[in-house]
Design an enzyme around this catalytic site. Structure first.
Site, PDB file in Angstrom:
ATOM      1  N   LYS A   3       0.842  -1.171   0.070  1.00 18.12           N
ATOM      2  CA  LYS A   3       0.092  -0.150  -0.134  1.00 18.12           C
ATOM      3  C   LYS A   3       0.817   1.178  -0.052  1.00 18.12           C
ATOM      4  O   LYS A   3       2.126   1.225   0.223  1.00 18.12           O
ATOM      5  CB  LYS A   3      -0.815   0.020   1.065  1.00 18.12           C
ATOM      6  CG  LYS A   3      -0.454   0.078   2.757  1.00 18.12           C
ATOM      7  CD  LYS A   3       0.303   1.100   3.136  1.00 18.12           C
ATOM      8  CE  LYS A   3       0.957   1.019   4.586  1.00 18.12           C
ATOM      9  NZ  LYS A   3       1.719   2.544   4.864  1.00 18.12           N
ATOM     10  N   GLU A  29      10.954  -2.314   5.795  1.00 17.82           N
ATOM     11  CA  GLU A  29      11.359  -0.512   6.376  1.00 17.82           C
ATOM     12  C   GLU A  29      11.227   0.299   5.216  1.00 17.82           C
ATOM     13  O   GLU A  29      11.838   1.143   5.055  1.00 17.82           O
ATOM     14  CB  GLU A  29      12.795  -0.850   6.958  1.00 17.82           C
ATOM     15  CG  GLU A  29      12.768  -1.535   8.155  1.00 17.82           C
ATOM     16  CD  GLU A  29      14.276  -1.354   8.930  1.00 17.82           C
ATOM     17  OE1 GLU A  29      15.027  -1.106   8.206  1.00 17.82           O
ATOM     18  OE2 GLU A  29      14.182  -1.441  10.230  1.00 17.82           O
ATOM     19  N   ALA A  30      10.120   0.233   4.487  1.00 18.74           N
ATOM     20  CA  ALA A  30       9.756   1.006   3.230  1.00 18.74           C
ATOM     21  C   ALA A  30       8.316   1.921   3.443  1.00 18.74           C
ATOM     22  O   ALA A  30       8.441   2.934   2.704  1.00 18.74           O
ATOM     23  CB  ALA A  30       9.765   0.251   2.047  1.00 18.74           C
ATOM     24  N   GLY A  31       7.624   1.811   4.548  1.00 16.66           N
ATOM     25  CA  GLY A  31       6.443   2.207   4.661  1.00 16.66           C
ATOM     26  C   GLY A  31       5.322   1.536   3.638  1.00 16.66           C
ATOM     27  O   GLY A  31       4.215   2.413   3.496  1.00 16.66           O
ATOM     28  N   LEU A  32       5.502   0.600   2.868  1.00 15.38           N
ATOM     29  CA  LEU A  32       4.654   0.059   2.087  1.00 15.38           C
ATOM     30  C   LEU A  32       3.578  -1.241   2.683  1.00 15.38           C
ATOM     31  O   LEU A  32       2.814  -1.680   1.844  1.00 15.38           O
ATOM     32  CB  LEU A  32       5.248  -0.735   0.842  1.00 15.38           C
ATOM     33  CG  LEU A  32       6.067   0.593   0.047  1.00 15.38           C
ATOM     34  CD1 LEU A  32       7.336  -0.468  -0.889  1.00 15.38           C
ATOM     35  CD2 LEU A  32       5.393   1.196  -0.610  1.00 15.38           C
ATOM     36  N   GLY A  33       3.982  -1.452   4.018  1.00 19.52           N
ATOM     37  CA  GLY A  33       2.923  -2.435   4.629  1.00 19.52           C
ATOM     38  C   GLY A  33       3.251  -3.623   4.311  1.00 19.52           C
ATOM     39  O   GLY A  33       2.304  -4.691   4.554  1.00 19.52           O
ATOM     40  N   GLY A  34       4.311  -4.291   3.575  1.00 16.18           N
ATOM     41  CA  GLY A  34       4.567  -5.347   3.201  1.00 16.18           C
ATOM     42  C   GLY A  34       4.355  -6.523   4.347  1.00 16.18           C
ATOM     43  O   GLY A  34       3.786  -7.786   4.077  1.00 16.18           O
ATOM     44  N   SER A  69       2.718  -6.414   7.244  1.00 21.09           N
ATOM     45  CA  SER A  69       1.379  -6.449   7.419  1.00 21.09           C
ATOM     46  C   SER A  69       0.620  -7.098   6.539  1.00 21.09           C
ATOM     47  O   SER A  69      -0.450  -7.757   7.126  1.00 21.09           O
ATOM     48  CB  SER A  69       1.077  -4.872   7.764  1.00 21.09           C
ATOM     49  OG  SER A  69       1.692  -4.338   8.772  1.00 21.09           O
ATOM     50  N   SER A  70       0.653  -6.988   5.203  1.00 20.50           N
ATOM     51  CA  SER A  70       0.134  -7.450   4.277  1.00 20.50           C
ATOM     52  C   SER A  70       0.313  -9.082   4.287  1.00 20.50           C
ATOM     53  O   SER A  70      -0.766  -9.869   3.952  1.00 20.50           O
ATOM     54  CB  SER A  70       0.372  -7.009   2.774  1.00 20.50           C
ATOM     55  OG  SER A  70      -0.522  -7.402   1.979  1.00 20.50           O
ATOM     56  N   ASP A 101      -1.671  -1.588  10.664  1.00 15.66           N
ATOM     57  CA  ASP A 101      -2.134  -1.728   9.423  1.00 15.66           C
ATOM     58  C   ASP A 101      -2.636  -3.069   8.844  1.00 15.66           C
ATOM     59  O   ASP A 101      -3.230  -3.274   7.950  1.00 15.66           O
ATOM     60  CB  ASP A 101      -0.854  -1.699   8.290  1.00 15.66           C
ATOM     61  CG  ASP A 101      -0.266  -0.129   8.462  1.00 15.66           C
ATOM     62  OD1 ASP A 101      -0.868   0.749   8.872  1.00 15.66           O
ATOM     63  OD2 ASP A 101       0.813   0.057   7.954  1.00 15.66           O
TER      64      ASP A 101
END
Length: 283
Positions: free
Chosen positions: A12, A95-100, A102-103, A135
Site C-alpha cells: 500500500k 522498512e519502506a512504509g509499504l506495509g509488506g 502487515s500484508s 496496518d
C-alpha cells in the site's frame, strides 16, 4: 483442501499521512488514505496435522515474523490444533512504509481461516489482526480506505485508477524512531473524508506526510530521492514512515532512471480492491 499457493499480499501507499494529535498513552492520532498497489509478496501455504514452520523464498526474514505470529494468534483464538508450512516469496522491501509485513500477515490469516475451515468473518479476523499491528486490519478488510485514530477506524473509499512510480532507497527507516522524534509535528488540522472523496488526487496535492521531514533528518539519502523526483517534474511523497517514496505518474511522462544508484524502482498500478477480498464473509 490441503494447500493454497500463489497467494498475493499487496503493498500500500499512504496518499497523505497527517499526525493530528497524541493520546495520553503516547500513541499518535493519525489521518491517512491507504491505496492498495500491485507490488505483491506471494505466499504458499500447506496444511499440516500440527506444528507451524516457515520457509523464506526471498530475503531472510526475522525468525518470529508476522506470519508465524498471525498463525499462532489464530490458533489461540479458535482452539485450532492444525498446523501449516508457510512459504514467503518476499518482493516488497522492508522498512519502506509499504506495509509488506502487515500484508503478509493479513494474507496468512485469510488463507489459514480457509485452510483450517474456521469460518471467521472478516470483522472477526480484523479484530484479531489489531494485535499484530495497526496496518493489518486494513489489508483484511481489503478496500482502499480512509484511516483514522491509531489505525482502528477504517472507512472504505473509491479511488480512480492511477499509475505510481515508487522508489525505495537502499536504507530503510525504523517506525518507532521516527514517531519518538521531538521535531515531529503532531498538530496538523483535521481533514474530512468528504473533502478527500470529492477530489482524491487534488487532495493529494494539498496534503503531505508529516513524518517526511523527520525521516529526511535521519536519512540524508531520502533527500536525494525526493530531489530526483522533482528534477523529473514529479511531486514526490514518502509513504508511511518510509523510506519508500512515490509520485503519481501520467501516461505521457518519460522518466530517465539514474544508473549510478542502488535504489529500487517500480511502476505500480493502484488496485480497486485486495485480490483476496471475499475470502472471509463481510459481516
Amino acid at each position: 483442501m490441503h494447500a493454497l499457493y500463489d497467494l498475493p499480499a499487496p503493498a500500500k501507499v499512504n496518499l497523505f499521512l497527517h499526525v493530528v494529535g497524541r493520546r495520553a498513552d503516547g500513541y499518535h492520532l493519525l489521518q491517512s488514505a491507504f491505496a492498495l498497489i500491485d507490488w505483491c509478496d506471494r505466499l504458499h501455504i500447506d496444511r499440516r496435522p500440527q506444528g507451524l514452520s516457515r520457509e523464506d523464498l526471498g530475503p531472510k526474514l526475522p525468525d518470529d515474523d508476522l506470519c508465524l505470529r498471525a498463525a499462532r494468534l489464530l490458533q489461540s483464538a479458535t482452539g485450532c490444533t492444525q498446523g501449516a508450512h508457510i512459504q514467503i516469496d518476499k518482493q516488497v522491501p522492508a522498512e519502506a512504509g509499504l506495509g509488506g509485513g502487515s500484508s503478509d500477515a493479513a494474507t496468512c490469516l485469510l488463507a489459514l481461516n480457509r485452510l483450517w475451515g474456521l469460518g471467521l468473518t472478516a470483522h472477526a479476523l480484523a479484530q484479531l489482526a489489531q494485535q499484530l499491528g495497526a496496518d493489518v486490519p486494513f489489508f483484511i478488510h481489503g478496500r482502499n480506505a480512509w484511516v483514522e485514530g491509531i489505525g482502528e477506524h477504517i472507512q472504505p473509499i473509491d479511488l480512480p485508477p492511477t499509475r505510481l512510480l515508487v522508489v525505495k532507497p537502499a536504507q530503510g527507516l525504523a517506525t518507532q524512531k521516527i514517531f519518538s522524534a521531538e521535531t515531529l509535528r503532531r498538530n496538523t488540522k483535521r481533514a474530512t473524508v468528504t473533502d478527500f472523496a470529492a477530489d482524491p488526487f487534488g487532495f493529494f496535492e494539498k496534503g503531505r506526510n508529516d513524518l517526511q521531514p523527520v525521516a529526511q533528518e535521519m536519512l540524508p539519502e531520502l533527500g536525494k530521492v525526493l530531489n530526483w523526483y522533482t528534477i523529473q517534474g514529479l511531486k514526490p511523497r514518502m509513504t508511511g514512515s518510509g523510506s519508500a517514496v512515490f509520485a503519481l505518474l501520467q501516461d505521457d511522462v518519460s522518466i530517465e532512471l539514474p544508473q549510478d544508484t542502488n535504489w529500487q524502482f517500480r511502476v505500480c498500478q493502484t488496485l480497486a480492491q485486495h485480490p483476496l477480498l471475499g475470502w472471509a464473509q463481510q459481516v
